[in-house]
Write an enzyme that holds these catalytic residues in place. Structure first.
Site, PDB file in Angstrom:
ATOM      1  N   TYR A 101       0.833  -1.210   0.000  1.00 36.29           N
ATOM      2  CA  TYR A 101       0.000   0.000   0.000  1.00 36.29           C
ATOM      3  C   TYR A 101       0.868   1.260   0.000  1.00 36.29           C
ATOM      4  O   TYR A 101       1.807   1.392   0.780  1.00 36.29           O
ATOM      5  CB  TYR A 101      -0.915   0.032   1.237  1.00 36.29           C
ATOM      6  CG  TYR A 101      -1.763   1.287   1.287  1.00 36.29           C
ATOM      7  CD1 TYR A 101      -2.795   1.483   0.388  1.00 36.29           C
ATOM      8  CD2 TYR A 101      -1.493   2.305   2.207  1.00 36.29           C
ATOM      9  CE1 TYR A 101      -3.553   2.636   0.409  1.00 36.29           C
ATOM     10  CE2 TYR A 101      -2.244   3.462   2.241  1.00 36.29           C
ATOM     11  CZ  TYR A 101      -3.273   3.624   1.332  1.00 36.29           C
ATOM     12  OH  TYR A 101      -4.019   4.777   1.347  1.00 36.29           O
TER      13      TYR A 101
ATOM     14  N   GLY B  38      -6.661   4.704  -0.560  1.00 37.45           N
ATOM     15  CA  GLY B  38      -7.997   4.708   0.017  1.00 37.45           C
ATOM     16  C   GLY B  38      -8.803   3.524  -0.469  1.00 37.45           C
ATOM     17  O   GLY B  38      -8.355   2.370  -0.453  1.00 37.45           O
TER      18      GLY B  38
END
Length: 512
Positions: free
Chosen positions: A54, A61
């Site tokens: 990530y 998001g």
């Protein structure tokens, strides 16, 4: 010019104030540069692997499920900054923008973000050049950090968007960077996200509010003492032994300040001889209890700020063992709560100050003072409408005390489904601090006039010093009605600039 050196272990409140308000220069320590380089090596190694990480090789998001190929990652980082720079509304003050830029640099230099040293150096260069990105009032929910405000700052690092130059003129950021010999950054993996994922705006505003409120609470102790003196109240309620049996530190400090200001007064306590009063009204007698509770709230807020100043707030973060882990440290709840607590305390301090002012102006409760402290009541209105202005400010303070942090509005397709609203709490606290300054200034204006109208008895040396300094600063004394707004503006400046506290301390020494 003073230089603040940023290392890996955070910064202090005085560092923030020096950069945000004092224009101090910023430098990176050798330790910070080494930590930046080491963390970047970890991110580069992860970026080279096929596994999605990530912020390094995924979307953001609710879009974090998409794996981004290497050839698109520079575009990904650039795009997150551009798309998140979506603020609207009036410009945020220069000192706020400088504080949030400096605090983001603080986290970057911790070595937990994976940002390259050259990006951190560019952030310092922009601050040192006096370039201030245009940041707007609205755009932060205080979760995943102050996203839009920080994105507008990151956009300027890329040479895009608008910024204010050291001359105060807003121009394209690229032009300003070029004029100062600063190369725009080309963001790589993780860097766009790292530049906008923090609580820096709300923290910067908290630090500045704490500094302002520290002065205001001392100022309020002084004006409360002036009002007590003008109302011929008793200073016996300020005795240390009374406050020792309810040992709240703030209460004791406020009482001690008032007692120091009133030392040597010929005005205090006379009501015991010639009037049926046994006790003063709550707004006078309980001044240390109310101001003291606010002081203790300040102490708690200062503790939270110190912890946050020592924090590295980002997501994901690079850990010392080489792991890059997602987390929720960007959530602004700890900061948001104390911002709201301070607004509540400030509203109550303003409210009790207004009650004392009203008492000074009411002939039925002022113990011999003329109605509205007017020169010729009926012909003159005196300070009648000054109290209206003060009451309007207090009413707004009560509205501003409604906590922002009690609200949450979901975003990012319900991925970010609970937010802190800390930025909003900080913005309304700034307004509350401004209003409290004006409220204290009006009490000062009324109380000094009232003391001067008490003929035949001398005020305390400290209050006399305050009156003389105020008059020298353009805060005029009793007399026929006149254009009042300039007098109130002078009183506001006298309080806001710390001159009220300085005048009292010429006699009392340092107040608590």
């Amino acid at each position: 010019m003073h230089t603040v050196v940023v290392g890996t272990s955070g910064v202090t409140a005085s560092d923030v104030l020096a950069v945000a308000r004092g224009g101090a220069r910023v430098a990176l320590s050798e330790e910070a540069v080494a930590a930046l380089a080491a963390a970047r090596e970890i991110v580069d190694a992860l970026a080279a692997k096929p596994d999605p990480v990530y912020g390094v090789s995924t979307g953001f998001g609710a879009l974090a499920t998409r794996h981004i190929s290497q050839e698109l990652r520079t575009q990904l980082q650039r795009n997150i900054v551009r798309s998140h720079a979506a603020g609207m509304g009036p410009r945020v003050e220069r000192e706020v923008v400088r504080a949030l830029m400096f605090l983001r640099l603080k986290t970057v230099c911790s070595g937990h973000t994976g940002v390259r040293p050259e990006v951190a150096q560019t952030m310092a260069d922009v601050l040192n050049a006096g370039i201030t990105p245009v940041v707007h009032e609205y755009g932060s929910l205080g979760c995943s950090g102050d996203l839009a405000p920080l994105s507008h700052c990151a956009l300027a690092l890329m040479g895009e968007g608008d910024a204010e130059g050291p001359d105060g003129v807003v121009r394209p950021a690229g032009e300003l960077l070029a004029e100062h010999g600063i190369r725009p950054v080309e963001l790589r993996e993780k860097e766009g996200l790292a530049l906008l994922n923090g609580t820096d705006g709300m923290l910067g505003m908290l630090v500045m509010a704490l500094a302002d409120l520290d002065t205001l609470y001392k100022s309020a102790d002084i004006t409360a003492a002036l009002s007590l003196e003008a109302l011929l109240g008793t200073d016996k309620v300020l005795a240390p032994e009374l406050h020792a049996i309810r040992p709240h530190p703030g209460q004791g400090a406020s009482a001690a300040n008032m007692l120091a200001v009133l030392k040597g007064s010929q005005l205090t306590g006379h009501h015991q001889d010639d009037a049926p009063r046994v006790q003063d009204a709550y707004s006078v007698r309980c001044a240390p209890q109310v101001a003291g509770a606010g002081r203790d709230t300040l102490a708690h807020a200062r503790l939270v700020a110190e912890r946050e100043l020592a924090s590295a707030v980002d997501n994901p973060v690079v850990l010392p063992d080489g792991r890059v882990e997602s987390n929720g440290n960007f959530h602004g709840a700890p900061v948001a709560y104390v911002l709201d607590f301070l607004a509540i305390a400030a509203a109550d301090l303003g409210s009790i100050a207004e009650r004392r002012t009203d008492r000074l102006l009411d002939k039925n409760r002022s113990h011999g003072l003329p109605p509205f402290l007017a020169d010729d009541p009926g012909v003159d209105s005196g300070l009648m409408i000054a109290q209206y202005t003060q009451a309007a400010l207090v009413s707004e303070m009560k509205r501003l005390a409604v906590p922002a942090s009690a609200d949450s509005i979901p975003s990012s397709a319900m991925q970010e489904d609970h937010v802190s609203m800390g930025w909003s709490a900080a913005r309304k606290l700034r307004t509350a601090v401004d209003n409290l300054t004006r409220i204290v200034a009006i009490e000062l204006y009324a109380a000094t006039r009232a003391v001067e109208l008490r003929e035949g008895l001398s005020p305390a040396p400290a209050t006399q010093a305050v009156i003389e300094a105020a008059r020298a600063a353009g805060v005029r004394g009793p007399g026929p009605d006149r254009f009042l707004a300039p007098d109130l503006a002078a009183a506001d400046a006298f309080v806001r600039e710390g001159r009220l506290v300085a005048a009292a301390e010429t006699v009392t020494g340092p107040l608590q």
